[in-house]
Design a protein around this motif. Structure first.
Motif, short mmCIF file in Angstrom:
data_model
loop_
_atom_site.label_atom_id
_atom_site.label_comp_id
_atom_site.label_asym_id
_atom_site.label_seq_id
_atom_site.Cartn_x
_atom_site.Cartn_y
_atom_site.Cartn_z
N PRO A 152 -9.99 3.25 -3.14
CA PRO A 152 -9.60 3.47 -1.74
C PRO A 152 -8.84 2.27 -1.17
O PRO A 152 -8.01 2.42 -0.29
CB PRO A 152 -10.94 3.67 -1.01
CG PRO A 152 -12.00 3.34 -1.98
CD PRO A 152 -11.43 3.33 -3.35
N ARG A 153 -9.11 1.09 -1.72
CA ARG A 153 -8.44 -0.09 -1.20
C ARG A 153 -6.95 -0.05 -1.53
O ARG A 153 -6.10 -0.32 -0.70
CB ARG A 153 -9.06 -1.34 -1.82
CG ARG A 153 -9.14 -2.49 -0.85
CD ARG A 153 -9.86 -3.63 -1.49
NE ARG A 153 -9.69 -3.57 -2.95
CZ ARG A 153 -10.29 -4.39 -3.79
NH1 ARG A 153 -11.07 -5.31 -3.35
NH2 ARG A 153 -10.08 -4.29 -5.09
N SER A 154 -6.65 0.32 -2.77
CA SER A 154 -5.24 0.35 -3.16
C SER A 154 -4.52 1.48 -2.43
O SER A 154 -3.34 1.39 -2.11
CB SER A 154 -5.09 0.50 -4.67
OG SER A 154 -5.36 1.82 -5.06
N ALA A 155 -5.26 2.57 -2.14
CA ALA A 155 -4.66 3.66 -1.38
C ALA A 155 -4.30 3.20 0.02
O ALA A 155 -3.25 3.51 0.55
CB ALA A 155 -5.63 4.83 -1.32
N PHE B 259 -0.30 2.43 2.35
CA PHE B 259 0.21 2.89 3.64
C PHE B 259 0.07 1.84 4.74
O PHE B 259 0.75 1.91 5.75
CB PHE B 259 -0.47 4.19 4.04
CG PHE B 259 -0.15 5.29 3.07
CD1 PHE B 259 1.13 5.80 3.00
CD2 PHE B 259 -1.11 5.77 2.18
CE1 PHE B 259 1.46 6.78 2.09
CE2 PHE B 259 -0.79 6.75 1.26
CZ PHE B 259 0.49 7.25 1.21
N VAL B 260 -0.81 0.86 4.52
CA VAL B 260 -0.95 -0.17 5.56
C VAL B 260 0.06 -1.30 5.30
O VAL B 260 0.69 -1.80 6.24
CB VAL B 260 -2.40 -0.73 5.57
CG1 VAL B 260 -2.51 -1.88 6.53
CG2 VAL B 260 -3.37 0.38 5.94
N GLN C 175 5.76 6.91 3.08
CA GLN C 175 5.94 5.55 3.58
C GLN C 175 7.18 5.46 4.47
O GLN C 175 7.16 4.80 5.51
CB GLN C 175 6.08 4.56 2.42
CG GLN C 175 4.77 4.37 1.66
CD GLN C 175 4.96 3.56 0.41
OE1 GLN C 175 6.06 3.51 -0.14
NE2 GLN C 175 3.91 2.92 -0.04
N LEU C 176 8.23 6.17 4.07
CA LEU C 176 9.47 6.16 4.86
C LEU C 176 9.20 6.74 6.25
O LEU C 176 9.64 6.19 7.26
CB LEU C 176 10.57 6.94 4.13
CG LEU C 176 11.92 7.01 4.84
CD1 LEU C 176 12.51 5.63 4.98
CD2 LEU C 176 12.89 7.92 4.09
#
Lengths: 379, 312
Positions: free
Chosen positions: A24-27, A31-32, A244-245
């Protein structure tokens, strides 16, 4: 080569998604991080000259010399951070880099003005900060000239009624960015570089990681075809990068208040082609690298020059001709033209179709090349 | 009778280095076929050519009736493969790994359910199916990898040094699984550099420096070794082995565990002569016993007969 098996492609994509979002951290980072980067760079990449640190040596100490100093401060472009009586103090401050500009008003400034003689003011700028110095010098010249004219007019007015003089009325307007704010110009470009970086990061390790842990060999003895493998790794990244865009576009519009005058559909299509080119390059790097470290270094070897040549910081038309041609190979350059055009000028398909076609051609050909290269390295 | 594998004059060169040099052999269906040799002997290169990972420089080869040069697409559907590098995804669960590899071979629906149950049971991981594969002990991972390699029930399974780096108990368990598969009719093609593993094979191919130097049943290979072997117990094995090199009547002396194995031309004469010979070098002998040649002895002897050195 394109006899793709839907089931195998689906399995490959599902596996990629699972692995990407397993932690979950890499997810969250996916986006952060782009948002934080955009916020950071959006503020950092600012070429506006405001509050330039200035040292004033007022050797005259008269009402006139103070008027001039006030005019300089009132403009908002300069902030007086030191005053002194001796020029040596100014030199010292300049040497220490605590000030960027120095203004020296010589003894007799007011007397010269009163006597109708040519009065002089010396302005020093720190040329090691060429850009800022140039702009600051321009502002200073304007302020001091205006001060001189106004004073001359007052002197003349005292002598009697002024004859009618027809001057030239100069009215400047900056289109698309009326206040000439550098942020309006830079934030869309920062978006472009962030999307490229994320596409490269997500793909450049994708194949080589499997090579290192040995799963690639396992995949290659299975019926999975190279094109299925490459597409299976590509499509999930396309979706992530598009998300992300959208995210960074939202931040640019809502947080920075960047105007958006063009079409979202155009931005989406151009973004998709741009993402394809970025992850094509990433995958190519990944398929030809033996180790993750090698891939990582190759990625930076591509990414940094690509930014330098993109026109992000240095306008392409200022580069030598040879380099200008080289920039045509840089996907970032083409995408920056699209984002700046679509955000600020409201440019439409008729104007930007060329950039979009180039990005699309780049994306498809690099992906195709990565697939064939991959075929060769494993066969 | 059709062969699971048949290979004629198979060769692979990397530049000047010939990794596999005109190798010819065949493997019967249902056989456990062992490929034995030191690291660098060409075992892995041969397996890579058979599984379509590497193109041969010259020579012919067929796997389950398909040409390895032109029909690798067919071959890939019909073989299982597991390499020395552990090759499952550590960040996927046991179930997810099974689903992924099954999907690659288009095993789905009812058949997937059956095969999944079979693999979980075989690898003893039914209770751990939701765990991350990376957290499992190596022996379990290896059994799971084997299970994933045979999800699509291939007629032949290639194992490239599958047990390297595993403790002896796990290795034994792993071989039990291999026997189970072989009993169900799967042809097993396994490479190893563990001599004791080689004993489990029906037939053995001995490889050295890219060449096939012998191919037979393990027992036949052992009995074909003519010269007797004596096991020598001494305080300083390496010194004794050194002292015996080139001595009259001694063909070869090499360390074997803590003892020295001495290949001699005449057992009786050597048993008599050895203590005196070593005593003159200041080495005490605690015992001399004739031993049945191990596969390692056979291997060393064959390499010597070939006139080459063992690379290891």
């Amino acid at each position: 080569m394109f006899g793709l098996n839907r089931e195998r492609l689906r399995q490959m994509m599902r596996k990629e998604f699972r692995q990407t979002f397993r932690d979950p951290r890499s997810a969250r980072i996916l986006f952060v991080a782009p948002v934080i980067q955009l916020l950071l760079f959006g503020y950092a990449v600012n070429t506006d000259v405001r509050n330039t640190r200035t040292f004033v040596v007022d050797r005259d100490g008269t009402a006139e010399s103070r008027q001039l100093t006030d005019a300089i401060t009132a403009s908002g472009y300069f902030q007086i951070v030191g005053r002194g009586e001796r020029p040596a103090q100014l030199v010292d401050a300049m040497d220490h880099g605590t000030v960027v500009m120095g203004v020296e008003i010589p003894l007799g400034f007011a007397a010269d003005l009163a006597a109708g003689r040519q009065a002089s003011v010396q302005v020093l700028v720190d040329g090691s900060t060429a850009n800022t110095a140039n702009v600051a010098l321009g502002y200073a010249t304007q302020i001091i000239t205006r001060f001189g004219l106004q004073h001359a007019r007052e002197v003349l007015a005292r002598a009697g009624p002024l004859p009618a003089v027809a001057g030239v009325d100069f009215r400047a307007r900056a289109w698309y960015n009326p206040n000439l704010e550098s942020r309006v110009y830079n934030v869309p470009a920062v978006m472009g570089t962030i999307v490229m970086m994320m596409s490269l990061l997500l793909t450049s390790l994708a194949v080589v990681r499997e090579r290192e842990i040995g799963t690639l060999e396992q995949l290659m003895v299975s019926p999975l075809k190279p094109a299925e493998l490459i597409l299976g790794k590509t499509l999930p990244v396309v979706l992530i990068a598009l998300a992300q865009l959208v995210l960074v576009t939202g931040v640019a519009l809502l947080w920075f208040g960047i105007p958006f005058r063009g079409s979202f559909a155009l931005l989406a299509v151009a973004g998709l082609c741009y993402i394809l080119s970025g992850l094509g390059i990433g995958l190519l790097i990944s398929t030809i690298s033996a180790t993750q470290q090698e891939a990582f270094m190759s990625m930076f070897f591509f990414f940094l020059p690509a930014i330098m040549l993109s026109g992000f910081m240095f306008p392409v038309q200022n580069m030598p001709k040879v380099l200008q041609y080289l920039t045509l190979l840089d996907p970032i350059r083409h995408f920056l033209e699209v984002v700046r055009g679509v955000f600020l000028r409201g440019a439409g398909w008729g104007i930007l179709y060329k950039q979009i076609l180039i990005l699309f051609a780049m994306g498809v050909s690099v992906l195709w090349f990565a697939t064939t290269r991959f075929r060769k390295t494993t066969a | 009778m059709s062969k699971a594998v048949d290979v004629t004059g198979l060769t692979r060169a990397f530049g000047d280095f010939v990794a596999v040099d005109h190798v010819t052999f065949d493997v019967e269906e249902g056989e456990i076929f062992g490929f034995l040799g030191p690291n660098g002997a060409g075992k892995t290169t041969t397996i890579k050519m058979l599984t379509g990972l590497l193109a041969p420089s010259s020579g012919e080869g067929h796997v389950v009736g398909h040409d390895i040069r032109t029909e690798s697409e067919f071959i890939k559907q019909r073989i299982g493969y597991m390499s020395q590098l552990f090759s499952l995804y550590g960040d996927l669960t046991v179930d997810e790994n099974i689903a992924f590899f099954a999907g690659l071979y288009e095993v789905s629906g009812e058949r997937l359910e059956q095969r999944r149950e079979w693999v979980l049971q075989m690898s003893g991981l039914t209770a751990h199916r939701k765990r991350m594969t990376g957290e499992l002990p190596l022996g379990w991972k290896q059994r799971l990898a084997l299970g994933c390699a045979v999800l699509h029930e291939p007629p032949i399974l290639f194992l490239d040094e599958p047990t390297s780096g595993v403790d002896p108990v796990s290795r034994r368990n792993f071989w039990d699984l291999i026997y189970t598969l072989a009993d169900r009719g799967t042809t097993i093609f396994v490479s190893t550099h563990y001599m004791e593993e080689a004993e489990y094979c029906h037939r053995l191919a001995l490889m050295n420096r890219g060449r096939l130097i012998a191919l037979d049943r393990p027992a036949t290979l052992r009995s074909a070794m003519a010269e007797p072997i004596l096991e020598l117990a001494t305080d300083d094995g390496p010194a004794a082995a050194q002292a015996l090199q080139g001595a009259p009547g001694i063909i070869e002396a090499a360390m074997f565990g803590r003892a020295v194995h001495v290949v001699v031309d005449d057992a009786a004469r050597a048993t008599h002569a050895l203590p005196a010979l070593l005593k003159s070098r200041g080495l005490a002998v605690h015992g001399i016993t004739p031993v049945r040649p191990s596969l390692e002895d056979v291997f060393v002897s064959l390499v010597r007969r070939e006139g080459g050195a063992v690379i290891s």
